[in-house]
Design a protein around this motif. Structure first.
Motif, PDB file in Angstrom:
ATOM      1  N   SER A  16       8.750 -32.264 -87.832  1.00 26.17           N
ATOM      2  CA  SER A  16       8.304 -31.909 -86.559  1.00 26.17           C
ATOM      3  C   SER A  16       8.367 -30.557 -85.988  1.00 26.17           C
ATOM      4  CB  SER A  16       9.678 -32.562 -85.779  1.00 26.17           C
ATOM      5  OG  SER A  16      10.914 -31.806 -86.280  1.00 26.17           O
ATOM      6  N   PRO A  17       8.180 -30.174 -84.973  1.00 24.86           N
ATOM      7  CA  PRO A  17       8.201 -28.611 -84.340  1.00 24.86           C
ATOM      8  C   PRO A  17       9.586 -28.074 -84.912  1.00 24.86           C
ATOM      9  CG  PRO A  17       7.043 -29.921 -82.796  1.00 24.86           C
ATOM     10  CD  PRO A  17       7.719 -30.775 -83.878  1.00 24.86           C
ATOM     11  N   VAL A  18      10.740 -28.870 -84.478  1.00 23.04           N
ATOM     12  CA  VAL A  18      11.993 -28.500 -84.943  1.00 23.04           C
ATOM     13  C   VAL A  18      12.276 -28.341 -86.127  1.00 23.04           C
ATOM     14  CG1 VAL A  18      14.454 -29.026 -84.543  1.00 23.04           C
ATOM     15  CG2 VAL A  18      12.724 -29.510 -82.744  1.00 23.04           C
ATOM     16  N   GLU A  19      11.793 -29.109 -87.081  1.00 26.55           N
ATOM     17  CA  GLU A  19      12.140 -28.878 -88.374  1.00 26.55           C
ATOM     18  C   GLU A  19      11.258 -27.666 -89.060  1.00 26.55           C
ATOM     19  OE1 GLU A  19      12.426 -33.367 -90.206  1.00 26.55           O
ATOM     20  OE2 GLU A  19      10.611 -32.663 -89.441  1.00 26.55           O
ATOM     21  N   ALA A  20      10.003 -27.593 -88.470  1.00 26.50           N
ATOM     22  CA  ALA A  20       9.133 -26.369 -89.147  1.00 26.50           C
ATOM     23  C   ALA A  20       9.812 -24.987 -88.411  1.00 26.50           C
ATOM     24  CB  ALA A  20       7.853 -26.472 -88.551  1.00 26.50           C
ATOM     25  N   PHE A  21      10.258 -24.916 -87.207  1.00 27.15           N
ATOM     26  CA  PHE A  21      10.886 -23.847 -86.775  1.00 27.15           C
ATOM     27  C   PHE A  21      12.092 -23.391 -87.459  1.00 27.15           C
ATOM     28  CE2 PHE A  21      13.982 -21.729 -83.977  1.00 27.15           C
ATOM     29  CZ  PHE A  21      13.128 -20.907 -83.384  1.00 27.15           C
ATOM     30  N   ILE A  22      12.921 -24.505 -87.762  1.00 27.05           N
ATOM     31  CA  ILE A  22      14.358 -23.994 -88.603  1.00 27.05           C
ATOM     32  C   ILE A  22      14.002 -23.726 -89.893  1.00 27.05           C
ATOM     33  CG2 ILE A  22      16.475 -25.226 -89.452  1.00 27.05           C
ATOM     34  CD1 ILE A  22      16.631 -26.993 -86.905  1.00 27.05           C
TER      35      ILE A  22
END
Length: 90
Positions: A16-22
């Motif tokens: 997800s965008p959140v996983e990739a960002f983190i």
């Protein structure tokens, strides 16, 4: 996850965008991450900003690292769309 594993991972269908960002942010903030890997993380991290902003992530969570917070605030300000002040720490 090692820097090499993160780069070779590219974009998994399930990420997800959140996983990739983190994942990218952790790599960028890790003092043992080589500079070349940090530079490779920058565009991947920035690519997530529109989705994270649309999800309201920066209205709910604060980036604690001052340098990362300032950089992302500048990048978010340049994105088209809402002009709210984001990532502001009180």
């Amino acid at each position: 996850m090692s820097p090499i594993e993160l780069i070779s991972m590219k974009s998994r269908a399930a990420a997800s965008p959140v996983e990739a960002f983190i994942a990218c942010a952790h790599q960028m903030l890790d003092p043992v991450t080589p500079e070349a890997v940090r530079r490779a993380m920058e565009p991947r991290l920035l690519a997530q900003l529109p989705a994270l902003r649309a999800l309201g992530v920066f209205e709910l969570f604060e980036i604690r690292d001052p340098a990362l917070r300032a950089w992302l605030a500048d990048e978010l300000a340049e994105l088209p769309g809402r002009s709210e002040i984001l990532l502001k720490q009180t």
